[in-house]
Design a protein around this motif. Sequence first.
Motif: not given
Ligand SMILES: [Zn+2]
Length: 463
Positions: A148, A168-169, A200-201, A228-229
């Motif tokens: 994302h 992130d990210d 995403e968030e 992700d991350i």
């Molecule tokens: Zn994320």
Amino acid sequence: MSFESSHPVGSPLFRQRLLPVRILACLVLALAFAPPGSTSPRVERLTAAVDPARLHATVARLVAFGTRHTLSETASETRGIGAARRWLASELDALARLPGSRLKPFDDRFTAERGPRLPKPTELVNLGATLPGTDPARAREALVLTAHYDSRASDVMDAASDAPGAVDDASGTAMVMELARVMARERPAISVYFVAVAGEEQGLIGSDHLARRLKAEGIRVLAMTSIDILGNTEGQDGVKDDVTARLFSEGVSAVETDSERRFREAVGGENDGAAREWARYVKRVGERYVENLDFLVLLRRDRLARGSDHLSFSKEGVPAIRLTEAHEHYDRQHQDVRVEQGRSYGDDLAHFDPRYAAKVARGLLAAMAQLAAAPAPVRELILGGAVSPDTRLSFTLPADPRVTGVVLYRRRADAVTWQRVTSHPPTSQLELKGVVPDSHVFAVATVDAEGNESLPAYPVKLE
Ligand SMILES: [Zn+2]
């Protein structure tokens, strides 16, 4: 480290099938397919092409937009989600114009309805590129890779404050772009979607739209990965680790039917859902190609009570996993950039380790490049031999001319990852004398001459 051992041509099973006289045939067959555990020059070349400097440059560019919050401004050319997505679109166009590139860029643009983290209807744009498959018989099959590109500050509704989102990210987004670049000239059997997803968030909104759209278009996604991350190598737990990455996968499909549940209970298949097989595949192939890389197959769909874009695909029945760093630093996630009592917070560029990200990207790339090129899997695997000391497996081989053999995966029922791997010429049944099916787990994959393996198929029926 992998706990799997390979027992290719010299294994007892192989001898059992081939020794009866036809030595010439044996030699021909041995040459006709690469034994499990071997590497292919094609995939070696691809993994070597992953460039840490490019990953760093992409993360730095994304961080420089200040914030990529979903509700941030869209008019500015230098700040906010609009500028970020225009830049990503131009980068994808540039990848499509590389000499020999087969990538087809797309944008998946829609207006998301008001929701708990969206105060008003908002336009979201997933940005991606498709690498079209070349096998006409499998024209609707695909792999999907996402990360994302939106970011957030401490308050998830704060669209104005800086939210660099380096790890992130932007880290995952950079890996998606880099894998697209490296694979741009490939001619895989099935299509590969590389997508930077939005929102995403704010509740996995972009990936939810993408998953439903692909399903509506009749695309069958064999394996999906959300990165992700992935880029921080100094954990809040004090551990410094640039070797390990975690693969989260569900063991039981989120959309399991009643009859699938009854079968799973009968054979003990809760550790063998298709997502878990994809996680094992990434570990197996990734560690084969990349030195000093350790993928952990964690038996959970994600971290505790947290999620990522793979969940949007899981709920549509797609085998989907999350790839993430091994030791997170929580001061650098979902935090305003600030210093408090000498302690710094915020997801800044300084804590993105491009060498680590490149290493993990190479591992995932190897797995995706093999699976996208692999023949179709076996179907209708039937497990027989209950209440007997022997195991029988029968299955339907795909009508795929590239199949040069099948690979049997086996582990004792107390083990997490596959322990024995044996190669066999093309066949539709295998018999294992003296292997009690009650105490073992089995799966069967197809393989081609280059060693590209399908996902191992798990039994779907008892004899
Ligand atoms: Zn994320």
